[in-house]
Motif scaffolding. Structure first.
Motif, short mmCIF file in Angstrom:
data_model
loop_
_atom_site.label_atom_id
_atom_site.label_comp_id
_atom_site.label_asym_id
_atom_site.label_seq_id
_atom_site.Cartn_x
_atom_site.Cartn_y
_atom_site.Cartn_z
N MET B 1 -16.39 15.62 11.52
CA MET B 1 -16.28 15.51 10.06
C MET B 1 -15.64 14.17 9.69
SD MET B 1 -16.93 17.15 7.29
CE MET B 1 -16.65 16.56 5.64
N VAL B 2 -16.33 13.40 8.88
CA VAL B 2 -15.82 12.09 8.47
C VAL B 2 -14.75 12.26 7.39
CG1 VAL B 2 -16.43 9.86 7.48
CG2 VAL B 2 -18.03 11.03 9.00
N ASP B 3 -13.62 11.62 7.62
CA ASP B 3 -12.51 11.70 6.67
C ASP B 3 -12.66 10.59 5.63
OD1 ASP B 3 -10.15 11.74 5.32
OD2 ASP B 3 -8.86 11.50 7.09
N LEU B 4 -12.83 10.96 4.39
CA LEU B 4 -13.05 9.96 3.33
C LEU B 4 -11.79 9.71 2.49
CD1 LEU B 4 -16.67 10.82 2.17
CD2 LEU B 4 -15.93 9.03 3.72
N ASN B 5 -10.66 10.17 3.00
CA ASN B 5 -9.42 9.93 2.25
C ASN B 5 -8.71 8.68 2.75
OD1 ASN B 5 -9.56 12.21 0.51
ND2 ASN B 5 -9.12 13.48 2.32
N ARG B 6 -9.02 7.57 2.09
CA ARG B 6 -8.41 6.31 2.44
C ARG B 6 -6.92 6.36 2.13
NH1 ARG B 6 -10.76 0.59 2.29
NH2 ARG B 6 -9.23 -0.48 1.00
N GLU B 7 -6.11 5.93 3.09
CA GLU B 7 -4.65 5.93 2.87
C GLU B 7 -4.29 4.89 1.81
OE1 GLU B 7 -1.91 7.52 3.87
OE2 GLU B 7 -3.02 8.99 5.07
N PRO B 8 -3.61 5.29 0.75
CA PRO B 8 -3.24 4.30 -0.26
C PRO B 8 -2.14 3.38 0.26
CG PRO B 8 -2.29 6.43 -0.79
CD PRO B 8 -3.12 6.64 0.44
N MET B 9 -2.07 2.18 -0.31
CA MET B 9 -1.04 1.22 0.07
C MET B 9 0.22 1.49 -0.74
SD MET B 9 0.00 -1.28 1.81
CE MET B 9 -0.59 -2.87 2.36
N PRO B 10 1.34 1.77 -0.09
CA PRO B 10 2.57 1.93 -0.87
C PRO B 10 2.97 0.61 -1.54
CG PRO B 10 3.01 2.16 1.49
CD PRO B 10 1.56 1.85 1.34
N ARG B 11 3.33 0.68 -2.78
CA ARG B 11 3.67 -0.56 -3.51
C ARG B 11 4.97 -0.38 -4.28
NH1 ARG B 11 -0.97 -2.16 -7.32
NH2 ARG B 11 -0.81 0.03 -7.82
N GLN B 12 5.60 -1.50 -4.55
CA GLN B 12 6.77 -1.48 -5.43
C GLN B 12 6.34 -1.03 -6.82
OE1 GLN B 12 10.01 -4.41 -6.39
NE2 GLN B 12 8.74 -5.66 -5.07
N ASP B 13 7.14 -0.23 -7.46
CA ASP B 13 6.85 0.24 -8.81
C ASP B 13 6.72 -0.95 -9.77
OD1 ASP B 13 7.02 2.23 -11.09
OD2 ASP B 13 8.74 0.91 -11.51
N SER B 14 5.75 -0.85 -10.70
CA SER B 14 5.43 -2.03 -11.51
C SER B 14 6.59 -2.47 -12.41
CB SER B 14 4.18 -1.78 -12.35
OG SER B 14 4.40 -0.73 -13.25
N LYS B 15 7.40 -1.51 -12.88
CA LYS B 15 8.54 -1.89 -13.72
C LYS B 15 9.58 -2.64 -12.92
CE LYS B 15 8.49 1.29 -17.60
NZ LYS B 15 7.61 2.38 -17.08
N GLN B 16 9.81 -2.12 -11.73
CA GLN B 16 10.81 -2.72 -10.85
C GLN B 16 10.36 -4.11 -10.38
OE1 GLN B 16 11.18 -0.57 -7.20
NE2 GLN B 16 12.65 -2.03 -6.36
N LEU B 103 -18.47 3.30 6.52
CA LEU B 103 -17.93 4.27 5.56
C LEU B 103 -17.92 3.75 4.12
CD1 LEU B 103 -14.98 5.96 7.50
CD2 LEU B 103 -17.37 6.63 7.34
N ALA B 104 -18.20 2.44 3.95
CA ALA B 104 -18.24 1.89 2.59
C ALA B 104 -19.35 2.55 1.78
CB ALA B 104 -18.43 0.37 2.64
N LYS B 105 -20.41 2.93 2.48
CA LYS B 105 -21.53 3.58 1.79
C LYS B 105 -21.08 4.90 1.17
CE LYS B 105 -24.78 1.74 5.14
NZ LYS B 105 -24.09 1.81 6.44
N LYS B 106 -20.07 5.50 1.76
CA LYS B 106 -19.54 6.75 1.21
C LYS B 106 -18.32 6.48 0.30
CE LYS B 106 -21.11 9.46 5.20
NZ LYS B 106 -22.33 10.03 4.64
N GLY B 107 -18.12 5.22 0.01
CA GLY B 107 -17.06 4.87 -0.95
C GLY B 107 -15.66 4.84 -0.36
N ALA B 108 -15.53 4.93 0.97
CA ALA B 108 -14.18 4.97 1.55
C ALA B 108 -14.12 4.15 2.85
CB ALA B 108 -13.75 6.41 1.82
N PRO B 109 -14.35 2.81 2.74
CA PRO B 109 -14.29 2.01 3.95
C PRO B 109 -12.91 2.08 4.59
CG PRO B 109 -14.19 0.59 2.02
CD PRO B 109 -14.50 1.98 1.53
N ILE B 110 -12.86 1.85 5.90
CA ILE B 110 -11.55 1.79 6.58
C ILE B 110 -10.76 0.64 5.95
CG2 ILE B 110 -10.41 1.37 8.82
CD1 ILE B 110 -12.02 4.00 8.65
N ALA B 111 -9.46 0.87 5.72
CA ALA B 111 -8.61 -0.17 5.13
C ALA B 111 -8.23 -1.17 6.23
CB ALA B 111 -7.37 0.46 4.49
N ILE B 112 -9.22 -1.98 6.62
CA ILE B 112 -9.06 -2.87 7.79
C ILE B 112 -7.93 -3.87 7.56
CG2 ILE B 112 -10.20 -4.60 9.23
CD1 ILE B 112 -12.89 -3.11 8.42
N GLY B 113 -7.87 -4.42 6.34
CA GLY B 113 -6.84 -5.41 6.05
C GLY B 113 -5.44 -4.83 6.20
#
Lengths: 310, 463
Positions: B1-16, B103-113
């Motif tokens: 089963m292909v996992d299409l849940n790309r891990e989000p990048m944690p970021r500093q809060d925009s206000k901070q 996986l880009a065709k399914k809208g969830a390419p590996i976050a290679i960068g």
């Protein structure tokens, strides 16, 4: 910033340690940016002779260096006052004005200038023009000197006019006397030489009927502006070396941009010398004042930091 | 089963993050990195490798990660890319390796960068000693590399690995070129640039700072003094201006000047650092590229009240990375699309106080493929601003071309060179990066440095 870990800077540190023991000609040839000699020419005006063998071979009159003191220092442009290819040295003269020049004024022989890059800018166009007037005002006496020498070397008759606010701020009078056909010295307060502005002397010479083929002027912008106005009615080509604010000095930022005949030019790469009759002097002077408030604040803060007991 | 849940990048809060210059994207933690790596299906076609301008064996480094063999993962990266911690942060992966991921065709390419950054950061923090100390020695053949930006660093590293004696000549007091003066700390911490440069130096590359080629040495002097080839990676450092009335008023910066003051000279830490930068109340940045986003985001961090991006086309045509536009919007930057300045208005002291603008509309596509902006006559209006940053792009600095008579330039000021090999029309001289393409990405400059290094190697071997 992990600059201290930089291999090049490490080497410089090691070399400095060796230098405190004994300095040999061979060593100084491998220690760029080492201060060889310092002279205090006038109140707040200092001369530094710096070991820079590679640069010294390349300089021509009219070109400048950018120096930086310390890892938090600003890049400041200074026109070469002198250089000696044989000795491998360059000479810079500067006036203590803001934080950066105060930091530079603390430098002593055997210290290193953190960064020194050059020669930058286009050299002065030197040719056999005939009779040439060279006007140096204040700290501008330093950079006009190599131009006088170069003009003289190709057979011009050179009349040098130098001026300062008062006698105590004059320097290199003898040096200019020796390389000029004629030297006229002025002080604003009349404490030495003629008590008139250099522009007045310039005007007198232009209107005396004497053939004058070209004028070079280096000094405060206001002085150069009035030099331009003095020669304009006589249609004598006048070249000024512009001292606009710079950051990189290599044509990258455009901070030093000036309007020449209504065209934007970069003083660092297209200049620093331009036809004085085509310069928008008021724009230059207003751009020179961009950071007046910041400069005052920086000076205060720096002095506070220095005064703090360690 | 292909996992299409790309891990989000944690970021500093925009206000901070509006209040600081610290890095916005915080990087994956271990758990996130492995969960993202696990999504790679190791497809046989490996389209990502060809999508990478420097040809990193992406499936192999991801596989090494999953086997918990981080030194191998790092070695695979550095085998093709000498600056992975930089690329993992600033490469437009969404239009390169990740765009062609299966996986880009399914809208969830590996976050290679993001994975590349994770591995590179691991390597920097753990120093596993993967540096190859046993470099070949090719009998002292020397190559001079001019400029220490992404093209120059890559060419220098590759040539050093091949056994050449390499010297980099850099005009500024810090190595890194645009990585140092252009890209802000919050996108690319300078500590990372320094550490990548240290790696290149550890390969035996000599670095000569404060050495402006074209002034201190000409190309011919380099060729006559012990260098068998020269690579020009001098970038595109000459700022473009609008050439409209009032452009030399006080308070108007080129983006190059604004960013150089802030990034290279650390004006955001003035007065601890000596170089100042003006902090306007209402700042307009003109342009729609990454440099415009960087300038606007710097201005907001310096404490300006209102910061505007003024762009003559619409949002769709903006050349900036989508991610950077979104970051800027989150940070409260205002966007004025279909707006173009006509002239700048100064006060009695020659400081900018306003900008007269025109509304634009979009016509037919032009040579860039984007719809051409057309002036709507009679739509003049004034924007009150007290600081302006002109971010229209850059062209190559003419210094080297003007002091090397037998190089040829195009009408855009770029150097004429073979796009595949980097060979210029002058014997023994190569060029790559922005100096031949005009403003482009870090990775395309690195690709050009790599191709030129290979071609230089082929050429020098026959001599």
């Amino acid at each position: 910033m992990g600059n201290d870990t930089h291999p090049i800077k490490h080497t410089q540190k090691l070399k400095k340690e060796r230098h405190t023991c004994e300095r040999t000609a061979e060593m100084s040839a491998t220690s760029p940016n080492l201060i060889l000699f310092r002279e205090d020419l006038a109140p707040n005006i200092h001369l530094l002779k710096v070991n820079a063998p590679v640069i010294s071979e390349k300089i021509r009159a009219g070109q400048f260096a950018i120096v930086r003191v310390g890892e938090k220092g600003e890049r400041i442009p200074l026109t070469f006052a002198d250089w000696d290819e044989k000795e491998g040295s360059i000479t810079l003269i500067f006036m203590q004005v803001g934080t950066s020049t105060h930091k530079l004024a603390l430098m002593q022989p055997d210290d290193f200038i953190t960064n020194l890059v050059g020669p930058l800018g286009k050299p002065t166009h030197i040719d056999k023009f005939g009779t040439v007037l060279c006007v140096g005002g204040g700290i501008g006496i330093a950079p006009i000197t190599p131009i006088v020498r170069a003009l003289k070397a190709v057979g011009n008759e050179v009349i040098s006019i130098i001026g300062a606010r008062g006698k105590e701020l004059l320097f290199w009078e003898n040096r200019l006397h020796n390389i000029s056909d004629e030297l006229i010295v002025c002080t604003d307060d009349g404490s030495y030489g003629r008590g008139v502005l250099v522009t007045e002397v310039l005007h007198e010479l232009c209107s005396s009927g004497r053939q004058i083929d070209r004028v070079f002027t280096i000094g405060p912008a206001i002085m150069m502006k009035f030099c331009a106005e003095a020669t304009r009615p006589f249609d004598i080509k006048t070249i000024a070396s512009l001292n606009s604010i710079m950051v990189d000095g290599t044509g990258m930022c455009g901070c030093c941009r000036v309007s020449i005949n209504n065209q934007t030019r970069f003083a660092c790469v297209d200049g620093p010398e331009f036809d004085a009759h085509q310069v928008d002097w008021d724009e230059l002077m207003s751009r020179q004042c961009t950071y007046v408030d910041e400069e005052k604040y920086s000076m205060l803060e720096w002095q506070n930091r220095r005064d703090k007991p360690v | 089963m292909v996992d299409l849940n790309r891990e989000p990048m944690p970021r500093q809060d925009s206000k901070q993050r509006r209040q600081n210059f610290s890095e916005v994207a915080l990087g994956y933690g271990d758990k996130q990195a492995f969960s993202e790596a696990k999504r790679c299906i190791q497809c046989p076609k490996q389209p990502c490798i060809t999508g990478c301008p420097v040809g990193i064996d992406i499936p192999a480094f991801i596989d090494a990660m999953l086997k918990k063999d981080m030194p191998t993962a790092a070695r695979i990266l550095k085998n093709k890319n000498s600056l992975p911690a930089i690329c993992g942060r600033v490469c437009p992966q969404e239009s390169q390796c990740e765009a062609v991921c299966t996986l880009a065709k399914k809208g969830a390419p590996i976050a290679i960068g993001r994975l590349e950054r994770y591995v590179a950061d691991w390597e920097r923090n753990n120093k596993p000693g993967i540096v190859n100390t046993d470099l070949p020695n090719l009998g002292g053949k020397g190559v001079a590399v001019v400029g220490s930006g992404p093209a120059g660093l890559t060419a220098a590293a590759d040539l050093a690995k091949l056994g050449y004696r390499v010297t980099i000549f850099e005009g500024l007091h810090e190595p890194g070129g645009v990585l140092m003066y252009g890209i802000p700390e919050f996108r690319l911490p300078k500590e990372i640039v320094t550490s990548e440069v240290d790696y290149v130096v550890s390969l035996g590359v000599e670095l000569r700072l404060d050495s402006l080629v074209g002034k201190l040495f000409t190309i011919d002097e380099l060729l006559a003094n012990g260098y068998d080839a020269v690579f020009l990676g001098t970038g595109a450092g000459l700022p473009m201006f609008l050439n409209i009335p009032g452009e030399n008023l006080n308070g108007i910066y080129s983006a190059n000047e604004f960013l150089t003051r802030i990034n290279l000279m650390k004006a955001y830490r003035f007065p601890e650092y000596d170089t100042p930068v003006k902090i306007g109340k209402r700042v307009a940045v003109i342009g729609g590229g990454n440099v415009a986003m960087d300038s606007a985001r710097c201005a907001i961090r310096l404490g300006s009240d209102e910061v505007y991006i003024v762009y003559r086309r619409s949002e769709q045509e903006m050349p900036a990375r989508r991610e950077e536009i979104e970051n800027a919007m989150e940070e409260g930057i205002h966007f004025r699309f279909l707006t173009n300045p006509k002239l700048f208005i100064g006060n009695e002291k020659n400081w900018v106080m306003g900008m007269e603008c025109l509304e634009m509309e979009l016509g037919e596509p032009d040579t860039s493929g984007r719809r051409r902006p057309i002036v709507k006559p009679g739509t003049e209006f004034v924007m009150d601003v007290d600081e302006l940053v002109v971010a229209l792009g850059t062209t190559p600095n003419p210094l080297i071309a003007s002091t090397t008579p037998d190089l040829e330039t195009t009408k855009y000021g770029t150097l004429l060179a073979n796009a595949d090999t980097g060979r210029t029309v002058k014997d023994s001289v190569w060029a790559g990066g922005d100096v031949i393409t005009g403003s482009d990405t870090v990775i395309s400059a690195m690709g050009a440095g790599k191709r030129a290094a290979a071609d230089i190697d082929g050429y020098l071997k026959t001599r």
